[in-house]
Design a protein around this motif. Structure first.
Motif, PDB file in Angstrom:
ATOM      1  N   UNK A  67      48.398  -4.313 -44.845  1.00  0.00           N
ATOM      2  CA  UNK A  67      46.969  -3.993 -44.935  1.00  0.00           C
ATOM      3  C   UNK A  67      46.320  -3.113 -43.755  1.00  0.00           C
ATOM      4  N   UNK A  68      46.953  -2.624 -42.852  1.00  0.00           N
ATOM      5  CA  UNK A  68      46.225  -1.725 -41.946  1.00  0.00           C
ATOM      6  C   UNK A  68      45.584  -0.713 -42.381  1.00  0.00           C
ATOM      7  N   UNK A  69      44.403  -0.353 -42.008  1.00  0.00           N
ATOM      8  CA  UNK A  69      43.646   0.685 -42.586  1.00  0.00           C
ATOM      9  C   UNK A  69      43.342   1.572 -41.285  1.00  0.00           C
ATOM     10  N   UNK A  70      43.411   3.000 -41.531  1.00  0.00           N
ATOM     11  CA  UNK A  70      43.058   3.845 -40.346  1.00  0.00           C
ATOM     12  C   UNK A  70      41.525   3.687 -40.051  1.00  0.00           C
ATOM     13  N   UNK A  71      40.614   3.477 -41.099  1.00  0.00           N
ATOM     14  CA  UNK A  71      39.237   3.575 -40.903  1.00  0.00           C
ATOM     15  C   UNK A  71      38.989   2.299 -39.934  1.00  0.00           C
ATOM     16  N   UNK A  72      39.547   1.338 -40.292  1.00  0.00           N
ATOM     17  CA  UNK A  72      39.277   0.131 -39.367  1.00  0.00           C
ATOM     18  C   UNK A  72      40.134   0.173 -37.803  1.00  0.00           C
ATOM     19  N   UNK A  73      40.955   1.009 -37.714  1.00  0.00           N
ATOM     20  CA  UNK A  73      41.314   1.280 -36.395  1.00  0.00           C
ATOM     21  C   UNK A  73      40.485   2.143 -35.815  1.00  0.00           C
ATOM     22  N   UNK A  74      39.874   3.079 -36.444  1.00  0.00           N
ATOM     23  CA  UNK A  74      38.986   4.009 -35.764  1.00  0.00           C
ATOM     24  C   UNK A  74      37.583   3.499 -35.618  1.00  0.00           C
ATOM     25  N   UNK A  75      37.412   2.566 -36.280  1.00  0.00           N
ATOM     26  CA  UNK A  75      35.903   2.033 -36.041  1.00  0.00           C
ATOM     27  C   UNK A  75      36.072   1.073 -34.745  1.00  0.00           C
ATOM     28  N   UNK A  76      37.153   0.375 -34.511  1.00  0.00           N
ATOM     29  CA  UNK A  76      37.660  -0.458 -33.373  1.00  0.00           C
ATOM     30  C   UNK A  76      37.339   0.349 -32.124  1.00  0.00           C
ATOM     31  N   UNK A  77      38.327   1.345 -32.175  1.00  0.00           N
ATOM     32  CA  UNK A  77      38.223   2.249 -30.862  1.00  0.00           C
ATOM     33  C   UNK A  77      36.953   2.946 -30.855  1.00  0.00           C
ATOM     34  N   UNK A  78      36.163   3.248 -31.769  1.00  0.00           N
ATOM     35  CA  UNK A  78      34.810   4.042 -31.549  1.00  0.00           C
ATOM     36  C   UNK A  78      33.823   2.884 -30.883  1.00  0.00           C
ATOM     37  N   UNK A  79      33.997   1.843 -31.346  1.00  0.00           N
ATOM     38  CA  UNK A  79      33.174   0.677 -30.889  1.00  0.00           C
ATOM     39  C   UNK A  79      33.645   0.568 -29.087  1.00  0.00           C
ATOM     40  N   UNK A  80      34.658   0.371 -28.752  1.00  0.00           N
ATOM     41  CA  UNK A  80      34.984   0.202 -27.430  1.00  0.00           C
ATOM     42  C   UNK A  80      34.723   1.678 -26.608  1.00  0.00           C
ATOM     43  N   UNK A  81      34.868   2.928 -27.501  1.00  0.00           N
ATOM     44  CA  UNK A  81      34.563   3.970 -26.569  1.00  0.00           C
ATOM     45  C   UNK A  81      33.390   4.339 -26.247  1.00  0.00           C
ATOM     46  N   UNK A  82      32.076   3.554 -27.153  1.00  0.00           N
ATOM     47  CA  UNK A  82      30.774   3.589 -26.934  1.00  0.00           C
ATOM     48  C   UNK A  82      30.465   2.628 -25.827  1.00  0.00           C
ATOM     49  N   UNK A  83      31.153   1.735 -25.713  1.00  0.00           N
ATOM     50  CA  UNK A  83      31.041   0.872 -24.593  1.00  0.00           C
ATOM     51  C   UNK A  83      31.674   1.168 -23.133  1.00  0.00           C
TER      52      UNK A  83
END
Length: 461
Positions: A67-83
């Motif tokens: 059940x791995x979704x590309x959108x979920x991974x991108x959102x996780x990394x985008x959040x950490x990038x913003x921080x």
């Protein structure tokens, strides 16, 4: 730049991924911070090696997890990038995931501490007028030796501590500093050095980096030498600039820390410009906390309301102008609500003084009748969980009114016990900073009725 499927992310300088066996989960460690991760986020970050693209990471995870979704991974990394924790930049580093370390005891109770402030020595070559260290320095001359500090670090890690702040005084005066850093690194502790820097040579700074130091926090007094040196009590500013260059040459993340007060609070733009020239990763602007010698100089250091408001506007502009993180610690006396002191008494943080006393906060020894425990006589776990000093104001059940019925009691925990005592003589009352406190007039008087006077330099003897 926002993360995309083609990005090849890594951890930013000063960020480390560590498995915390005490909590049974992974943690992202960074300057002055800890982010406890769920299994998914840990799996994503462990693959951020600056070689694999986000699309590659998604494919890798899909082969292992359903059940791995590309959108979920991108959102996780985008959040950490913003921080500011991950990125696709020249300073990005591969994530080196540390496996579980042996010999760590899983706790059977809470709270589990996150941070240890190790006050290695109160000796200091400076005479800063805002020094918050205790007044009675003679009581701390019998300093813990290297073996004792190593034992403290090991016990702290077993309790769950992840962030270790090495401070003082001037920690650079300890000849065993590199050995302490190396031992802490082996334990999995994230090491922050908080220093004036002037006792450290370029060779010693490089040695600290080799020993595994994670983060270097350099204190400055102002943007220019003349006013900075007046506060420090000696010609130190130019030497600190040389130290900053050595820190960057050693590849260490650099935070510039400046304590704000009446004499320099209007210099925030110039301070930020200097931090940018020095290549700082972070800028910490903290209004004076009135403890120790700073309380003695309160009339000289207290800014005006106009100065505090202008500083807030200046900080907002600086955050827009520069690429580094800017931390702004507001002025207590001008805030209508108190800060959550250490996120609650005996909840997340503990302090060990040079002579081995263990405190819920740096100023706790000022409270009368508090039984101060020591690592020389008791295990750290027993002190944290069982000592009267740590249990006295833990949680919210003890809170008086209006705090007991306040919707914010789980956020600010009634404010600072030491500040309450200093202003009212009673450590159990609501922090007078709160405008709901019956003693709030004492704070108002401190901002409007104090007559400015020359600051008295801190004397080390």
């Amino acid at each position: 730049m926002s993360v995309t499927a083609g990005s090849r992310p890594g951890l930013r300088r000063g960020v480390r991924l560590e498995f915390d066996a005490v909590r049974g989960r992974s943690a992202l460690l960074f300057p002055e911070g800890v982010l406890l991760l769920n299994e998914t986020a840990a799996a994503v970050l462990s693959r951020c090696d600056t070689r694999r693209s986000v699309a590659d990471i998604v494919d890798d995870l899909a082969a292992e997890y359903a059940g791995v979704e590309a959108g979920s991974v991108l959102r996780t990394l985008a959040d950490l990038e913003q921080r500011g924790l991950v990125g696709e930049t020249p300073d990005a580093r591969p994530a080196r995931f540390s496996p579980p370390r042996p010999g760590v005891v899983v706790p059977r109770r809470s709270p589990v501490p996150l941070g240890l402030l190790a006050e290695l020595t109160y000796r200091c070559p400076l005479q800063c007028t805002y020094c918050a260290n205790p007044l009675n320095l003679a009581d701390y001359q019998d300093e813990l030796d290297t073996a004792a500090w190593l034992d403290v670090f090991a016990q702290a890690r077993s309790l769950g501590v992840l962030q270790l702040h090495l401070s003082g005084g001037e920690p650079g005066l300890r000849r065993d500093l590199a050995a302490l850093v190396a031992a802490a690194n082996r334990l999995g502790l994230y090491t922050n050095l908080v220093t004036s820097g002037i006792s450290l040579t370029a060779a010693r700074i490089a040695g600290l980096a080799d020993a595994g130091l994670d983060h270097f926090q350099l204190s400055l007094q102002d943007a220019e030498a003349a006013p900075a040196d007046r506060v420090a009590g000696r010609a130190a500013h130019d030497r600190k600039l040389v130290v900053a260059e050595a820190v960057r040459a050693a590849g260490l993340p650099l935070t510039i820390n400046v304590v704000l007060h009446r004499a320099n609070v209007e210099h925030v733009p110039a301070i930020a410009e200097l931090a940018d020239r020095l290549g700082a990763d972070r800028l910490e602007l903290a209004h004076t906390q009135f403890y120790g010698w700073a309380l003695r100089n309160r009339a000289a250091l207290m800014p005006t309301r106009a100065q505090v408001d202008q500083a807030a506007r200046d900080v907002a502009e600086v955050r827009q102008r520069y690429g580094f993180e800017v931390v702004h610690v507001a002025a207590d006396y001008y805030d209508p609500r108190p800060k959550p002191c250490n996120y609650g008494w005996g909840a997340r943080q503990l302090t060990v003084t040079p002579n081995g006393h263990v405190l819920p906060c740096l100023a706790a020894e000022t409270l009368p009748g508090l039984e101060i425990p020591s690592v020389r006589t008791d295990p750290l776990a027993a002190i944290w969980y069982e000592s009267p000093a740590f249990r006295k104001f833990r949680g919210t059940e003890w809170l008086p009114e209006p705090c007991g019925g306040c919707a914010l009691k789980e956020i600010d925990f009634g404010g600072c016990r030491c500040q309450a005592y200093q202003l009212t003589g009673d450590a159990t009352v609501t922090d007078p900073v709160c405008d709901l406190s019956e003693h709030h007039d004492l704070v108002l008087a401190g901002t409007t009725e104090l007559v400015p006077e020359p600051a008295v330099p801190r004397r080390m003897r």
